[in-house]
Design an enzyme around this catalytic site. Structure first.
Site, mmCIF file in Angstrom:
data_model
loop_
_atom_site.group_PDB
_atom_site.id
_atom_site.type_symbol
_atom_site.label_atom_id
_atom_site.label_comp_id
_atom_site.label_asym_id
_atom_site.label_seq_id
_atom_site.Cartn_x
_atom_site.Cartn_y
_atom_site.Cartn_z
ATOM 1 N N GLU A 143 12.217 18.402 -154.043
ATOM 2 C CA GLU A 143 11.193 17.409 -154.367
ATOM 3 C C GLU A 143 11.093 16.399 -153.243
ATOM 4 O O GLU A 143 11.984 16.293 -152.401
ATOM 5 C CB GLU A 143 11.530 16.719 -155.691
ATOM 6 C CG GLU A 143 12.844 15.968 -155.714
ATOM 7 C CD GLU A 143 12.739 14.510 -155.294
ATOM 8 O OE1 GLU A 143 11.640 13.928 -155.355
ATOM 9 O OE2 GLU A 143 13.776 13.947 -154.904
ATOM 10 N N ARG A 178 11.417 15.727 -160.889
ATOM 11 C CA ARG A 178 10.435 16.156 -159.889
ATOM 12 C C ARG A 178 10.751 17.534 -159.309
ATOM 13 O O ARG A 178 9.907 18.118 -158.618
ATOM 14 C CB ARG A 178 10.345 15.117 -158.759
ATOM 15 C CG ARG A 178 9.699 13.803 -159.179
ATOM 16 C CD ARG A 178 9.444 12.895 -157.983
ATOM 17 N NE ARG A 178 10.661 12.470 -157.315
ATOM 18 C CZ ARG A 178 11.366 11.386 -157.649
ATOM 19 N NH1 ARG A 178 10.979 10.622 -158.675
ATOM 20 N NH2 ARG A 178 12.465 11.052 -156.981
ATOM 21 N N SER A 219 16.897 10.276 -147.038
ATOM 22 C CA SER A 219 16.250 9.078 -147.565
ATOM 23 C C SER A 219 15.979 8.123 -146.402
ATOM 24 O O SER A 219 16.921 7.664 -145.745
ATOM 25 C CB SER A 219 17.153 8.416 -148.606
ATOM 26 O OG SER A 219 16.565 7.257 -149.141
ATOM 27 N N HIS A 299 24.826 1.493 -155.118
ATOM 28 C CA HIS A 299 23.451 1.969 -155.216
ATOM 29 C C HIS A 299 22.602 1.065 -156.098
ATOM 30 O O HIS A 299 21.398 0.895 -155.842
ATOM 31 C CB HIS A 299 23.358 3.397 -155.751
ATOM 32 C CG HIS A 299 21.937 3.914 -155.732
ATOM 33 N ND1 HIS A 299 21.115 3.872 -156.833
ATOM 34 C CD2 HIS A 299 21.187 4.423 -154.718
ATOM 35 C CE1 HIS A 299 19.922 4.360 -156.507
ATOM 36 N NE2 HIS A 299 19.938 4.703 -155.247
ATOM 37 N N PHE A 306 14.936 -2.499 -153.846
ATOM 38 C CA PHE A 306 13.728 -1.702 -153.675
ATOM 39 C C PHE A 306 12.666 -2.088 -154.707
ATOM 40 O O PHE A 306 11.497 -2.292 -154.368
ATOM 41 C CB PHE A 306 14.068 -0.216 -153.794
ATOM 42 C CG PHE A 306 12.859 0.676 -153.819
ATOM 43 C CD1 PHE A 306 12.154 0.942 -152.655
ATOM 44 C CD2 PHE A 306 12.411 1.240 -155.003
ATOM 45 C CE1 PHE A 306 11.030 1.760 -152.677
ATOM 46 C CE2 PHE A 306 11.291 2.054 -155.040
ATOM 47 C CZ PHE A 306 10.603 2.311 -153.867
ATOM 48 N N HIS A 320 11.968 9.721 -149.562
ATOM 49 C CA HIS A 320 13.120 10.621 -149.595
ATOM 50 C C HIS A 320 12.686 12.042 -149.918
ATOM 51 O O HIS A 320 11.576 12.288 -150.381
ATOM 52 C CB HIS A 320 14.217 10.118 -150.545
ATOM 53 C CG HIS A 320 14.055 10.481 -151.981
ATOM 54 N ND1 HIS A 320 14.436 9.652 -153.006
ATOM 55 C CD2 HIS A 320 13.570 11.590 -152.609
ATOM 56 C CE1 HIS A 320 14.194 10.233 -154.166
ATOM 57 N NE2 HIS A 320 13.664 11.421 -153.962
#
Length: 353
Positions: A143, A178, A219, A299, A306, A320
Protein backbone atom coordinates in the site's frame (compact mmCIF):
# COMPACT_ATOMS: atom_id res chain seq x y z
CA UNK A 1 -14.18 9.54 -1.63
CA UNK A 2 -13.09 6.02 -2.50
CA UNK A 3 -11.43 2.96 -1.02
CA UNK A 4 -7.65 2.83 -0.99
CA UNK A 5 -7.96 -0.66 -2.49
CA UNK A 6 -8.40 -0.35 -6.24
CA UNK A 7 -11.58 -1.76 -7.76
CA UNK A 8 -9.97 -4.75 -9.46
CA UNK A 9 -8.23 -5.77 -6.21
CA UNK A 10 -11.34 -5.80 -4.02
CA UNK A 11 -12.98 -9.03 -2.95
CA UNK A 12 -15.53 -10.14 -0.32
CA UNK A 13 -13.94 -9.52 3.07
CA UNK A 14 -13.49 -12.36 5.52
CA UNK A 15 -11.58 -10.02 7.86
CA UNK A 16 -13.23 -6.75 8.82
CA UNK A 17 -11.74 -3.26 8.65
CA UNK A 18 -10.67 -1.56 11.87
CA UNK A 19 -13.37 1.13 11.61
CA UNK A 20 -17.12 1.26 11.06
CA UNK A 21 -18.62 1.74 7.64
CA UNK A 22 -19.58 5.38 8.31
CA UNK A 23 -16.06 6.48 9.32
CA UNK A 24 -15.00 9.82 7.80
CA UNK A 25 -11.25 10.65 7.77
CA UNK A 26 -10.19 13.97 9.33
CA UNK A 27 -8.20 15.27 6.33
CA UNK A 28 -7.55 14.26 2.70
CA UNK A 29 -4.93 11.65 1.78
CA UNK A 30 -4.26 9.76 -1.43
CA UNK A 31 -2.74 6.52 -2.74
CA UNK A 32 -0.97 5.56 -5.96
CA UNK A 33 -2.87 3.67 -8.61
CA UNK A 34 -1.37 1.28 -11.15
CA UNK A 35 -2.61 -0.18 -14.40
CA UNK A 36 -4.52 -3.45 -14.13
CA UNK A 37 -1.67 -5.13 -16.01
CA UNK A 38 0.67 -4.46 -13.09
CA UNK A 39 0.93 -7.72 -11.15
CA UNK A 40 4.13 -7.55 -9.11
CA UNK A 41 6.93 -5.05 -8.45
CA UNK A 42 10.52 -5.20 -7.26
CA UNK A 43 11.91 -2.97 -4.50
CA UNK A 44 15.71 -3.27 -4.40
CA UNK A 45 18.22 -1.67 -2.03
CA UNK A 46 21.84 -1.82 -3.23
CA UNK A 47 24.34 -0.70 -0.61
CA UNK A 48 28.01 0.28 -0.38
CA UNK A 49 29.44 0.34 3.15
CA UNK A 50 32.66 1.85 4.49
CA UNK A 51 34.06 2.79 7.89
CA UNK A 52 36.87 5.26 7.11
CA UNK A 53 36.19 8.70 5.66
CA UNK A 54 39.12 8.26 3.29
CA UNK A 55 37.16 5.50 1.57
CA UNK A 56 34.32 7.81 0.56
CA UNK A 57 35.59 8.59 -2.98
CA UNK A 58 36.01 4.87 -3.63
CA UNK A 59 32.56 4.15 -2.20
CA UNK A 60 30.94 6.88 -4.32
CA UNK A 61 32.65 5.42 -7.38
CA UNK A 62 31.19 2.01 -6.53
CA UNK A 63 27.75 3.56 -6.08
CA UNK A 64 28.20 5.27 -9.43
CA UNK A 65 28.95 1.92 -11.04
CA UNK A 66 25.74 0.45 -9.63
CA UNK A 67 23.76 3.41 -10.95
CA UNK A 68 25.45 3.10 -14.33
CA UNK A 69 24.33 -0.53 -14.47
CA UNK A 70 20.73 0.66 -14.14
CA UNK A 71 21.09 2.00 -17.68
CA UNK A 72 21.57 -1.49 -19.08
CA UNK A 73 18.73 -3.38 -20.74
CA UNK A 74 15.87 -4.17 -18.32
CA UNK A 75 17.11 -1.70 -15.71
CA UNK A 76 14.76 -0.17 -13.11
CA UNK A 77 11.91 2.19 -13.92
CA UNK A 78 13.21 4.65 -11.33
CA UNK A 79 15.78 4.95 -8.57
CA UNK A 80 17.06 7.34 -5.93
CA UNK A 81 20.21 7.56 -3.80
CA UNK A 82 20.74 7.84 -0.05
CA UNK A 83 23.42 8.06 2.63
CA UNK A 84 23.38 7.32 6.35
CA UNK A 85 25.69 6.40 9.23
CA UNK A 86 24.61 3.35 11.20
CA UNK A 87 25.10 2.70 14.92
CA UNK A 88 28.40 0.96 14.23
CA UNK A 89 29.73 4.23 12.75
CA UNK A 90 29.77 2.83 9.23
CA UNK A 91 28.64 4.94 6.28
CA UNK A 92 26.13 3.30 3.97
CA UNK A 93 25.49 4.65 0.48
CA UNK A 94 22.43 3.13 -1.18
CA UNK A 95 20.81 3.06 -4.58
CA UNK A 96 17.10 2.30 -4.13
CA UNK A 97 15.58 0.94 -7.34
CA UNK A 98 12.10 -0.10 -8.48
CA UNK A 99 10.97 -2.41 -11.26
CA UNK A 100 7.40 -2.86 -12.51
CA UNK A 101 8.21 -6.34 -13.86
CA UNK A 102 10.07 -9.05 -11.88
CA UNK A 103 10.99 -10.80 -15.14
CA UNK A 104 12.80 -7.66 -16.32
CA UNK A 105 14.59 -7.43 -12.97
CA UNK A 106 15.72 -11.06 -13.27
CA UNK A 107 17.04 -10.49 -16.78
CA UNK A 108 18.93 -7.43 -15.59
CA UNK A 109 20.28 -9.25 -12.52
CA UNK A 110 21.50 -12.20 -14.61
CA UNK A 111 23.02 -10.12 -17.38
CA UNK A 112 26.72 -10.70 -17.86
CA UNK A 113 27.80 -7.22 -16.75
CA UNK A 114 25.72 -7.13 -13.56
CA UNK A 115 26.37 -10.72 -12.50
CA UNK A 116 30.11 -10.55 -13.17
CA UNK A 117 30.58 -7.38 -11.13
CA UNK A 118 28.70 -8.64 -8.06
CA UNK A 119 30.34 -12.08 -8.20
CA UNK A 120 33.87 -10.78 -8.80
CA UNK A 121 36.55 -11.61 -6.24
CA UNK A 122 37.43 -7.90 -6.26
CA UNK A 123 34.31 -7.23 -4.16
CA UNK A 124 35.97 -9.24 -1.37
CA UNK A 125 39.36 -7.53 -1.48
CA UNK A 126 38.85 -3.82 -2.21
CA UNK A 127 38.07 -2.75 1.35
CA UNK A 128 34.37 -1.91 0.95
CA UNK A 129 31.21 -3.68 2.02
CA UNK A 130 28.28 -4.33 -0.27
CA UNK A 131 24.73 -5.52 0.19
CA UNK A 132 21.61 -6.32 -1.82
CA UNK A 133 18.24 -6.39 -0.08
CA UNK A 134 15.44 -7.13 -2.53
CA UNK A 135 11.73 -7.85 -2.09
CA UNK A 136 9.15 -8.40 -4.81
CA UNK A 137 5.62 -7.96 -3.46
CA UNK A 138 2.57 -8.63 -5.59
CA UNK A 139 0.18 -5.71 -6.04
CA UNK A 140 -2.14 -7.14 -3.39
CA UNK A 141 0.75 -7.09 -0.88
CA UNK A 142 1.57 -3.38 -0.64
CA UNK A 143 0.00 0.00 0.00
CA UNK A 144 0.96 3.65 -0.33
CA UNK A 145 -0.13 6.88 1.34
CA UNK A 146 0.55 10.46 0.27
CA UNK A 147 -0.41 13.92 1.47
CA UNK A 148 0.02 15.15 -2.13
CA UNK A 149 -1.16 14.08 -5.58
CA UNK A 150 1.70 14.29 -8.08
CA UNK A 151 5.34 13.38 -8.67
CA UNK A 152 5.19 10.39 -6.33
CA UNK A 153 8.48 9.04 -4.95
CA UNK A 154 9.33 5.36 -4.59
CA UNK A 155 6.89 2.77 -5.83
CA UNK A 156 4.26 5.43 -6.49
CA UNK A 157 6.44 6.73 -9.31
CA UNK A 158 6.28 3.29 -10.92
CA UNK A 159 2.51 3.06 -10.65
CA UNK A 160 2.00 6.44 -12.29
CA UNK A 161 -1.55 7.36 -11.28
CA UNK A 162 -3.32 8.85 -8.26
CA UNK A 163 -6.56 8.06 -6.48
CA UNK A 164 -9.22 10.47 -5.35
CA UNK A 165 -9.40 11.09 -1.59
CA UNK A 166 -9.40 7.75 0.21
CA UNK A 167 -11.31 6.43 3.20
CA UNK A 168 -8.75 4.25 5.00
CA UNK A 169 -6.46 6.60 6.88
CA UNK A 170 -6.27 8.56 10.10
CA UNK A 171 -6.96 5.63 12.45
CA UNK A 172 -4.97 2.79 13.98
CA UNK A 173 -5.04 -0.15 11.61
CA UNK A 174 -5.55 1.88 8.45
CA UNK A 175 -2.16 0.80 7.09
CA UNK A 176 -3.27 -2.83 7.13
CA UNK A 177 -6.69 -1.92 5.73
CA UNK A 178 -5.04 -0.37 2.66
CA UNK A 179 -3.24 -3.62 1.75
CA UNK A 180 -5.57 -5.57 -0.55
CA UNK A 181 -4.53 -9.00 0.74
CA UNK A 182 -5.61 -8.00 4.26
CA UNK A 183 -9.20 -8.46 3.13
CA UNK A 184 -8.73 -12.22 3.57
CA UNK A 185 -5.30 -12.80 5.16
CA UNK A 186 -3.80 -11.93 8.57
CA UNK A 187 -0.35 -11.52 6.92
CA UNK A 188 1.38 -13.38 9.73
CA UNK A 189 5.12 -13.97 9.83
CA UNK A 190 6.41 -17.39 8.89
CA UNK A 191 9.59 -19.08 10.13
CA UNK A 192 12.76 -17.12 11.06
CA UNK A 193 15.58 -15.26 9.36
CA UNK A 194 18.28 -17.83 8.62
CA UNK A 195 21.85 -17.60 7.37
CA UNK A 196 22.06 -20.05 4.47
CA UNK A 197 25.56 -19.23 3.26
CA UNK A 198 28.61 -17.72 4.94
CA UNK A 199 29.09 -16.47 8.49
CA UNK A 200 28.34 -12.85 9.48
CA UNK A 201 31.05 -12.96 12.17
CA UNK A 202 33.71 -13.84 9.59
CA UNK A 203 32.76 -11.42 6.85
CA UNK A 204 32.98 -12.41 3.23
CA UNK A 205 29.80 -13.32 1.37
CA UNK A 206 26.70 -13.98 3.48
CA UNK A 207 23.23 -14.88 2.22
CA UNK A 208 20.23 -14.65 4.54
CA UNK A 209 16.95 -16.38 3.79
CA UNK A 210 13.87 -14.37 4.70
CA UNK A 211 10.43 -15.65 5.56
CA UNK A 212 6.84 -14.98 4.54
CA UNK A 213 5.39 -11.56 5.34
CA UNK A 214 8.45 -9.60 6.37
CA UNK A 215 7.11 -6.03 6.37
CA UNK A 216 9.07 -3.24 4.68
CA UNK A 217 8.23 0.42 5.25
CA UNK A 218 9.62 3.47 3.50
CA UNK A 219 8.37 6.66 5.18
CA UNK A 220 9.56 9.95 3.73
CA UNK A 221 9.83 13.69 4.21
CA UNK A 222 10.56 16.03 1.29
CA UNK A 223 11.14 19.73 1.99
CA UNK A 224 12.74 20.64 -1.37
CA UNK A 225 9.99 23.10 -2.31
CA UNK A 226 9.03 24.12 1.22
CA UNK A 227 9.16 27.75 2.24
CA UNK A 228 10.80 29.16 5.36
CA UNK A 229 7.82 28.53 7.63
CA UNK A 230 7.37 24.91 6.60
CA UNK A 231 11.10 24.25 6.83
CA UNK A 232 11.02 25.57 10.38
CA UNK A 233 8.00 23.36 11.07
CA UNK A 234 9.90 20.30 9.86
CA UNK A 235 13.21 20.97 11.62
CA UNK A 236 11.79 22.38 14.86
CA UNK A 237 8.68 20.24 15.40
CA UNK A 238 8.57 17.15 13.18
CA UNK A 239 12.24 16.13 12.99
CA UNK A 240 13.05 15.97 16.75
CA UNK A 241 10.35 13.38 17.53
CA UNK A 242 11.00 11.58 14.25
CA UNK A 243 14.74 11.36 14.94
CA UNK A 244 14.12 10.01 18.45
CA UNK A 245 11.82 7.31 17.11
CA UNK A 246 14.19 6.29 14.32
CA UNK A 247 17.18 6.17 16.67
CA UNK A 248 15.23 4.01 19.11
CA UNK A 249 14.34 1.50 16.41
CA UNK A 250 17.89 1.52 15.07
CA UNK A 251 19.35 0.74 18.49
CA UNK A 252 16.58 -1.24 20.21
CA UNK A 253 14.31 -2.46 17.44
CA UNK A 254 15.29 -6.08 17.95
CA UNK A 255 13.20 -6.08 21.15
CA UNK A 256 10.08 -5.16 19.14
CA UNK A 257 10.46 -7.28 16.01
CA UNK A 258 12.23 -4.63 13.91
CA UNK A 259 15.01 -6.38 12.01
CA UNK A 260 16.63 -3.23 10.63
CA UNK A 261 15.94 0.50 10.73
CA UNK A 262 17.74 3.12 8.67
CA UNK A 263 16.97 6.82 8.68
CA UNK A 264 18.58 8.02 5.46
CA UNK A 265 19.27 11.31 3.71
CA UNK A 266 18.78 11.58 -0.03
CA UNK A 267 21.88 12.48 -2.06
CA UNK A 268 22.84 13.15 -5.65
CA UNK A 269 25.29 11.03 -7.61
CA UNK A 270 28.23 13.05 -6.21
CA UNK A 271 27.17 12.47 -2.62
CA UNK A 272 25.73 15.95 -1.98
CA UNK A 273 22.77 16.01 0.40
CA UNK A 274 19.31 16.81 -0.94
CA UNK A 275 16.37 18.23 1.00
CA UNK A 276 14.72 14.87 1.51
CA UNK A 277 14.98 12.03 4.01
CA UNK A 278 13.20 8.76 4.64
CA UNK A 279 13.10 5.81 6.94
CA UNK A 280 13.67 2.26 5.72
CA UNK A 281 12.43 -0.35 8.19
CA UNK A 282 12.31 -4.13 7.89
CA UNK A 283 9.99 -5.78 10.41
CA UNK A 284 9.29 -9.39 11.29
CA UNK A 285 5.62 -8.80 10.55
CA UNK A 286 3.05 -6.12 9.91
CA UNK A 287 1.67 -6.92 13.35
CA UNK A 288 5.00 -6.02 15.00
CA UNK A 289 5.12 -2.74 13.09
CA UNK A 290 1.53 -1.97 14.11
CA UNK A 291 2.18 -2.66 17.80
CA UNK A 292 5.07 -0.19 17.83
CA UNK A 293 3.05 2.40 15.91
CA UNK A 294 -0.02 2.12 18.13
CA UNK A 295 1.54 1.88 21.56
CA UNK A 296 5.18 2.96 21.78
CA UNK A 297 5.86 6.49 23.06
CA UNK A 298 8.45 7.16 20.35
CA UNK A 299 5.86 6.70 17.61
CA UNK A 300 2.95 8.28 19.47
CA UNK A 301 4.93 11.51 19.61
CA UNK A 302 5.48 11.33 15.83
CA UNK A 303 1.79 10.58 15.23
CA UNK A 304 0.53 13.42 17.43
CA UNK A 305 2.87 15.90 15.74
CA UNK A 306 1.77 14.77 12.28
CA UNK A 307 -1.94 15.15 13.11
CA UNK A 308 -1.32 18.62 14.52
CA UNK A 309 0.44 19.98 11.42
CA UNK A 310 -0.82 17.98 8.44
CA UNK A 311 -3.78 20.18 7.50
CA UNK A 312 -1.49 23.20 7.12
CA UNK A 313 1.07 21.59 4.83
CA UNK A 314 1.47 23.01 1.32
CA UNK A 315 4.99 22.24 0.06
CA UNK A 316 6.33 19.89 2.74
CA UNK A 317 5.63 16.43 1.32
CA UNK A 318 5.05 13.45 3.64
CA UNK A 319 4.39 9.90 2.48
CA UNK A 320 4.97 6.21 3.05
CA UNK A 321 4.82 2.83 1.35
CA UNK A 322 4.42 -0.48 3.18
CA UNK A 323 4.72 -3.97 1.75
CA UNK A 324 4.83 -7.59 2.77
CA UNK A 325 6.34 -10.30 0.55
CA UNK A 326 6.52 -14.05 0.29
CA UNK A 327 9.77 -15.59 1.48
CA UNK A 328 10.55 -16.88 -2.02
CA UNK A 329 10.35 -13.30 -3.33
CA UNK A 330 13.11 -11.94 -1.08
CA UNK A 331 16.90 -11.82 -1.39
CA UNK A 332 19.37 -10.61 1.25
CA UNK A 333 23.07 -10.74 0.40
CA UNK A 334 26.02 -9.12 2.19
CA UNK A 335 29.67 -8.86 1.15
CA UNK A 336 32.23 -7.85 3.80
CA UNK A 337 29.63 -5.88 5.78
CA UNK A 338 29.80 -5.65 9.57
CA UNK A 339 27.69 -8.40 11.19
CA UNK A 340 24.93 -6.07 12.43
CA UNK A 341 24.09 -4.89 8.93
CA UNK A 342 20.53 -5.37 7.77
CA UNK A 343 19.09 -8.87 8.18
CA UNK A 344 22.36 -10.33 9.46
CA UNK A 345 21.89 -9.01 12.98
CA UNK A 346 18.84 -11.17 13.70
CA UNK A 347 19.48 -14.11 11.38
CA UNK A 348 19.93 -17.52 12.93
CA UNK A 349 23.26 -19.16 12.09
CA UNK A 350 22.76 -22.94 11.84
CA UNK A 351 24.89 -25.03 14.18
CA UNK A 352 27.93 -26.61 12.57
CA UNK A 353 27.45 -30.25 11.67
Amino acid sequence: MESAIDTHLRCPRTLSRRVSGDYAPPFPMFVARGDKALQQVVMAYFGVQYSEEGKRPQALAALGHIVESFGLADGPVRHDLTDHVDNQDHHNLMAVAYWADPAAYCRWLRSDDVRAWWESQERLTEGLGYFREVVAPRVEQFETLYAFTEDFPGIGGVMGQCSDEIEEHGYWGSMRDRIPLSQTDWLEAGSELTVVSGDPAKGGRVIVRGHDNIALIRSGQDWMAAGEDERALYFDEILPSLQDGMDFLRDNGDTLGCYSNRFVRSIDIDGNELDESYNIGHWRSLDALERWAESHPTHLRIFVTFFRVVTGLEKLRLYHEVSVADGKDQMFEYINCHPRTGMMRDAVVPAAV
